[in-house]
Design a protein around this motif. Structure first.
Motif, short mmCIF file in Angstrom:
data_model
loop_
_atom_site.label_atom_id
_atom_site.label_comp_id
_atom_site.label_asym_id
_atom_site.label_seq_id
_atom_site.Cartn_x
_atom_site.Cartn_y
_atom_site.Cartn_z
N ASP A 124 0.84 -1.19 0.00
CA ASP A 124 0.00 0.00 0.00
C ASP A 124 0.88 1.25 0.00
OD1 ASP A 124 -2.83 -1.25 0.89
OD2 ASP A 124 -1.22 -2.17 2.04
N LEU A 125 0.52 2.22 -0.82
CA LEU A 125 1.25 3.48 -0.88
C LEU A 125 0.27 4.63 -0.72
CD1 LEU A 125 3.87 5.08 -1.42
CD2 LEU A 125 3.28 5.00 -3.87
N ALA A 165 5.11 6.36 -8.46
CA ALA A 165 4.07 5.34 -8.27
C ALA A 165 4.39 4.07 -9.04
CB ALA A 165 2.72 5.90 -8.70
N ARG A 166 4.83 4.20 -10.28
CA ARG A 166 5.15 3.02 -11.08
C ARG A 166 6.33 2.25 -10.47
NH1 ARG A 166 2.60 2.38 -15.85
NH2 ARG A 166 1.31 4.13 -16.58
N ALA A 167 7.28 2.96 -9.87
CA ALA A 167 8.40 2.28 -9.21
C ALA A 167 7.89 1.44 -8.04
CB ALA A 167 9.42 3.31 -8.72
N PHE A 168 6.96 1.99 -7.28
CA PHE A 168 6.40 1.25 -6.15
C PHE A 168 5.58 0.05 -6.62
CE2 PHE A 168 7.51 4.87 -3.52
CZ PHE A 168 7.74 4.29 -2.28
N ILE A 217 -2.98 2.43 -4.15
CA ILE A 217 -2.48 3.78 -3.90
C ILE A 217 -3.64 4.64 -3.43
CG2 ILE A 217 -1.60 5.89 -4.97
CD1 ILE A 217 0.20 4.20 -6.70
N ARG A 218 -3.40 5.36 -2.34
CA ARG A 218 -4.41 6.31 -1.85
C ARG A 218 -3.81 7.70 -1.90
NH1 ARG A 218 -6.98 5.76 4.07
NH2 ARG A 218 -7.59 3.76 3.15
N THR A 249 -7.52 5.02 -4.80
CA THR A 249 -8.49 5.65 -3.92
C THR A 249 -8.02 7.05 -3.51
OG1 THR A 249 -7.55 4.87 -1.82
CG2 THR A 249 -9.01 3.36 -2.99
N LEU A 250 -8.91 7.77 -2.85
CA LEU A 250 -8.61 9.13 -2.42
C LEU A 250 -9.33 9.40 -1.11
CD1 LEU A 250 -8.53 12.34 -4.56
CD2 LEU A 250 -10.14 12.25 -2.66
#
Length: 333
Positions: free
Chosen positions: A13-14, A57-60, A68-69, A97-98
């Motif tokens: 999760d990021l 984000a792509r690295a994670f 991703i939130r 998500t946000l």
């Protein structure tokens, strides 16, 4: 490569803070007494651009992140945020998500949905107008938050509602919250008041244990426990025995879940933190802007994660209370 930290926890999760700005001044997050008119918010140049955020984000995701939130501050204050959502929505298999206070959600819901957002988390600490206005400290009414929730629902965005519970402030309304959201399809989450940062005056006496919250609701609307859906699920879930939905409780103070924590956090200016209670972060912005390759970026992130040993909530003592910690408004919830 899917790295594990020193306790064998993967990175799944990021949470990305897209701005340090917020239009609320909630006492548990950004109290006016500290974050007044003289507080210096970051200049736009200090923030990671949407292109830089997508690259990070792509690295994670390459290292195992599945969700991703986007957070803040208040993320909807970041101009054209739907542009970032559209970029991230192109990443295969990502749950996007946000979290928002919903002050701008009614006007933004359609654009967010069209851009590819999967779900919305809305912060709403009370249904009582006087209590809620006192907690957000900017005189913002409950009705406007509910309008945002309705707008998100109307465009097909599933909604979770998050309420931070503080004893003597809003705990008297937990059953009313449960009553209101029963049968709506919205998942309601109660969050124990946490000692994030050092400015909110946190005291253990202010914490309403999750078990007490469940007991209060169960006395009116009988509940039964629900099994966790996946490793690292933060909320302990309970469903109404009559089938009217469910609630969740996040008990990071009384029932720490550090052992299964799979979350990393990126601050608005690109620092990587491996714990909500972190003392320091790793500067990814400098790496990205120095011309580092994608492999070098992934290697740096993986190296930080494999050295991770965080378990603050499990070792919380009077001694840890004196440690400097990152503010929630800076790192996101």
């Amino acid at each position: 490569m899917h790295p594990l930290d020193t306790l064998g926890r993967p990175i799944r999760d990021l949470r990305i803070s897209v701005t340090d700005r917020c239009n609320f001044r909630c006492a548990y997050c950004m109290p006016k007494s500290v974050f007044g008119h003289d507080y210096r918010f970051m200049d736009r140049r200090e923030l990671l651009s949407f292109e830089e955020l997508e690259r990070v984000a792509r690295a994670f995701v390459a290292l195992g992140v599945e969700k991703i939130r986007l957070t803040g501050g208040e993320p909807l204050l970041r101009k054209e945020l739907e542009g970032l959502v559209a970029r991230l929505a192109t990443i295969d298999g990502l749950d996007l998500t946000l979290t928002t206070n919903a002050s701008l959600l009614a006007r933004k819901a359609q654009a967010l949905r069209d851009a590819g957002l999967d779900r919305i988390n809305v912060s709403l600490d009370s249904l009582d107008d006087a209590t809620f206005k006192a907690m957000n400290d900017v005189d913002f009414p409950v009705s406007r938050v509910l309008e945002g929730i309705d707008a998100a629902t109307a465009v097909g965005l599933p909604v979770k509602v998050n309420a931070v519970v503080k004893r003597g402030v809003n705990d008297a309304g937990v059953v009313d919250m449960a009553r209101h959201f029963r049968g709506t399809g919205h998942a309601l989450r109660f969050i124990e008041y946490m000692d994030v940062g050092t400015t909110n005056g946190w005291r253990l006496d202010d914490v309403v244990p999750a078990a007490e919250i469940v007991e209060r609701i169960d006395a009116v609307f009988p509940l039964e426990a629900v099994e966790s859906a996946y490793r690292g699920e933060v909320a302990r879930r309970w469903r109404y025995r009559d089938g009217a939905g469910e609630i969740g409780v996040i008990a990071s103070v009384t029932e720490p879940f550090c052992g299964d924590c799979t979350r990393a956090r990126i601050s608005a200016e690109g620092k990587l933190y491996t714990c909500l209670f972190a003392i320091r972060g790793t500067d990814l912005r400098a790496l990205v802007r120095s011309g580092a390759t994608d492999d070098e970026l992934r290697d740096e992130i993986a190296g930080v994660w494999t050295r991770r040993a965080d378990r603050y909530s499990e070792i919380r003592t009077e001694g840890t209370a004196e440690l400097p910690r990152i503010e929630m408004s800076y790192i996101g919830g």
